[in-house]
Design an enzyme around this catalytic site. Structure first.
Site, PDB file in Angstrom:
ATOM      1  N   HIS A 167      -3.514   5.977   3.769  1.00 50.04           N
ATOM      2  CA  HIS A 167      -4.313   4.849   3.296  1.00 50.04           C
ATOM      3  C   HIS A 167      -3.795   3.522   3.847  1.00 50.04           C
ATOM      4  O   HIS A 167      -4.552   2.709   4.394  1.00 50.04           O
ATOM      5  CB  HIS A 167      -4.320   4.824   1.765  1.00 50.04           C
ATOM      6  CG  HIS A 167      -5.242   3.824   1.174  1.00 50.04           C
ATOM      7  ND1 HIS A 167      -4.849   2.559   0.823  1.00 50.04           N
ATOM      8  CD2 HIS A 167      -6.565   3.906   0.882  1.00 50.04           C
ATOM      9  CE1 HIS A 167      -5.881   1.903   0.317  1.00 50.04           C
ATOM     10  NE2 HIS A 167      -6.943   2.700   0.340  1.00 50.04           N
ATOM     11  N   ASP A 225       0.853  -1.194   0.000  1.00 49.98           N
ATOM     12  CA  ASP A 225       0.000   0.000   0.000  1.00 49.98           C
ATOM     13  C   ASP A 225       0.892   1.248   0.000  1.00 49.98           C
ATOM     14  O   ASP A 225       1.964   1.236  -0.610  1.00 49.98           O
ATOM     15  CB  ASP A 225      -0.919  -0.025   1.229  1.00 49.98           C
ATOM     16  CG  ASP A 225      -2.258   0.634   0.969  1.00 49.98           C
ATOM     17  OD1 ASP A 225      -2.281   1.869   0.862  1.00 49.98           O
ATOM     18  OD2 ASP A 225      -3.270  -0.079   0.870  1.00 49.98           O
TER      19      ASP A 225
END
Length: 636
Positions: A166, A136
């Site tokens: 995120h 990520d």
């Protein structure tokens, strides 16, 4: 030409040449970032010997990320040892672009209950020893997270520290600590590895994603979470996930945002990857979730609390938030069944899911909503289903069945929660039953229905509702009392006898003050007035003709009157008549007996006459009769 004219001419000539014959570099095609996948060692060597600039090579993937011009690309594509060449496409996170900051306290996480995570924790299943790679934007060193390690595949930093938020949010869903603070992760003891492939805008390149997967393979991850998506079907990415799957790694990816009508993103759409759609707090598919035949499971993804940058927590929505729930659930299963392969765990996850939507696998939920299941959770699920059915049907019969099932559960927060829901729905059922019975009483106005409604209303605990029902019942009771009083007044109007008037008066007195009571009292007063008039006429008749018959009739009519001034007045008048008639009778009797004594002159007759004279009340008449008796006595 003079000098200045020559200069202007030469400048004009040079400009025309530039326009007609631009620099060679203007014709050169722009270099492109590419991913080259080769068949063998010779292909790898061909890439190295080409004019392409090698940006990245991989340990486990027969590929390289390169920058090359069009001619070099054409040459590579023609090389038989090169498998294929594709563009280095862009990739993006699949979570909401904004995050609402939440306070740093114990937060209400609705998402944990539907997947029954707490049952796993109660049984000591926390994902301990399971390695999860969060591919990520990295993971921020948050106080609620333990980061086991990581890697940065991006070019602008060597740190895997999150600068977008995120990846940290995804990581918190998987493994936030259970420390009575902030949020709880589904698998709090799983080993989190931050693999940074996205930049601070939560976007990145396919080559970096490949590098992240390559790192996960090399470092023997058990699970890879990819809350990232692209519409581009990259063969390099497909080869990478296949290579990871062959290494017994479980891969989980978000289906994508955009809602129905969009295709499932890659890598989620590949067979080797578990595609996850997002559900909401009502176990419906979230409106933003991409769905389709590739979807394998559903998990919570709407308004999810989790860790964020700094010491903060945030609410985010997206299939990005759904995927880590599945990764965490797989970590729990991996701890439970450490020897099982990724295929076996994937099948086991099917058994640990609640079938929603169409029966069997469907494009919305796949095999269903993921859930931790055991003997305890199955019992809990039965109880939950019973409670939900009771909430839907709202009948006491369903309540009684659900109550029995809930009672059979072992003591836990879940049991308490179900019991609280049952208690709430019981009050709803009791209230509805009371409302129905009150409505029935309002229609029928029957005493038995009123009694039943009163009993039901007394069981309602909500004070406002209870008061409302009692007010409605009071109106029904009052209406019934008015009806009964009206009937009794009618009876008194017909009979005009004291008994019925007394009954009617009592009925009227039981009524609340108001129009109905006033009207009925007026009617009854007319009956009473009529009785008075009848009694007064009887007394007058007796006064005109004071015979026993008339006196008895007058007394009878007076007796029908209510106690009061009018009755007392008539009774006094009648008593005078009675006395007058009695005196007349006594005088007549004495006169008769005196006359008889004067004639017979016997002792017995004289005594009878004396006794009768003694009863005469009129002194004058008595004196006259007594004189006559005395004369009889002298003549002896």
């Amino acid at each position: 030409m003079n000098f200045s004219t020559k200069i202007v001419y030469l400048v004009s000539l040079l400009l025309s040449l530039v326009i007609c014959f631009p620099a060679v570099k203007a014709y050169a095609e722009e270099d492109k970032q590419l991913i080259v996948v080769y068949e063998n060692k010779e292909g790898e060597e061909a890439v190295r010997e080409s004019d392409a600039a090698i940006d990245e090579t991989y340990d486990n993937l027969p590929a390289a990320a390169v920058t090359a011009d069009a001619k070099t690309v054409r040459d590579l594509k023609k090389d038989p040892d090169i498998k294929y060449v594709e563009p280095d496409s862009r990739i993006y996170s699949t979570g909401s672009s904004t995050a609402v900051q939440a306070s740093s306290q114990i937060l209400n996480q609705w998402n944990l209950a539907p997947i029954q995570a707490s049952w796993a924790w109660r049984e000591g299943i926390t994902g301990k020893g399971v390695k999860v790679a969060v591919i990520d934007s990295g993971i921020y060193p948050h106080q609620d997270l333990n980061i086991a390690g990581g890697y940065a595949a991006v070019n602008y930093t060597t740190s895997y520290k999150d600068d977008a938020g995120h990846g940290t949010h995804v990581a918190g869903i998987i493994g936030a600590k259970h420390n009575q603070y902030g949020t709880d992760g589904v698998a709090p003891d799983a080993e989190l590895y931050a693999v940074k492939v996205l930049d601070k805008a939560a976007a990145g390149d396919m080559s970096d994603l490949l590098e992240g997967i390559d790192w996960a393979i090399s470092n023997k991850m058990n699970i890879i979470n990819v809350s990232i998506g692209t519409k581009y079907k990259s063969k390099a990415l497909e080869d990478a996930v296949k290579r990871a799957y062959q290494q017994d790694i479980l891969l989980v990816a978000s289906s994508g945002n955009g809602g129905a009508g969009h295709l499932v993103n890659y890598p989620a759409a590949f067979n080797e990857v578990i595609a996850v759609s997002a559900s909401d707090s009502k176990n419906n598919i979230a409106s933003f979730s991409v769905v389709g035949d590739n979807v394998e499971f559903a998990a919570p993804g709407s308004n999810i609390y989790s860790t964020h940058l700094g010491a903060n927590y945030a609410i985010m929505s997206g299939t990005s938030q759904a995927a880590p729930h599945v990764s965490a659930m797989l970590a729990l299963l991996k701890q439970q069944h450490p020897t099982e392969t990724n295929n076996q765990l994937r099948l086991r996850l099917q058994q640990n899911s609640k079938d929603l939507g169409e029966e069997g696998r469907d494009p919305l939920f796949g095999y269903g909503l993921i859930q931790y299941q055991s003997d305890q959770t199955k019992s809990y699920q039965q109880a939950l289903d019973a409670v939900q059915l009771t909430e839907k049907r709202q009948t006491l019969a369903n309540y009684d069945k659900a109550q029995q099932v809930v009672k059979g559960l072992s003591n836990s927060e879940e049991k308490q929660s179900l019991q609280k829901r049952l208690d709430n729905i019981k009050q709803v059922i009791i209230l509805q039953e009371a409302k129905d019975k009150v409505s029935k009483a309002e229609k029928s106005k029957q005493n038995k229905d009123i009694a039943a409604a009163q009993s039901a209303a007394n069981k309602v605990t909500n004070r406002t509702e209870k008061k409302s029902l009692h007010n409605r019942l009071d109106k029904v009771k009052q209406a019934l009392l008015v009806k009964e009083a009206s009937y009794k007044v009618g009876q008194s109007e017909k009979s005009k006898i004291k008994k019925n008037v007394d009954i009617a008066q009592k009925a009227i007195q039981s009524l609340a003050k108001g129009k109905d009571r006033t009207i009925l009292q007026t009617r009854l007063n007319k009956v009473k007035q009529s009785q008075f008039h009848a009694a007064n006429a009887s007394v007058k008749a007796a006064e005109r003709s004071p015979a026993d018959k008339n006196l008895k009739k007058a007394q009878s009519t007076i007796n029908e009157l209510q106690a009061g001034k009018d009755k007392d007045s008539l009774q006094k008048r009648l008593e005078k008549l009675k006395k007058k008639l009695s005196d007349a009778k006594k005088l007549s009797d004495a006169t008769y007996k005196v006359k008889k004594a004067e004639k017979d002159r016997t002792k017995k007759a004289k005594q009878a006459a004396q006794s009768a004279v003694n009863k005469v009340s009129s002194s004058k008449d008595k004196k006259t009769l007594q004189t006559r008796i005395n004369k009889i006595k002298v003549r002896r």
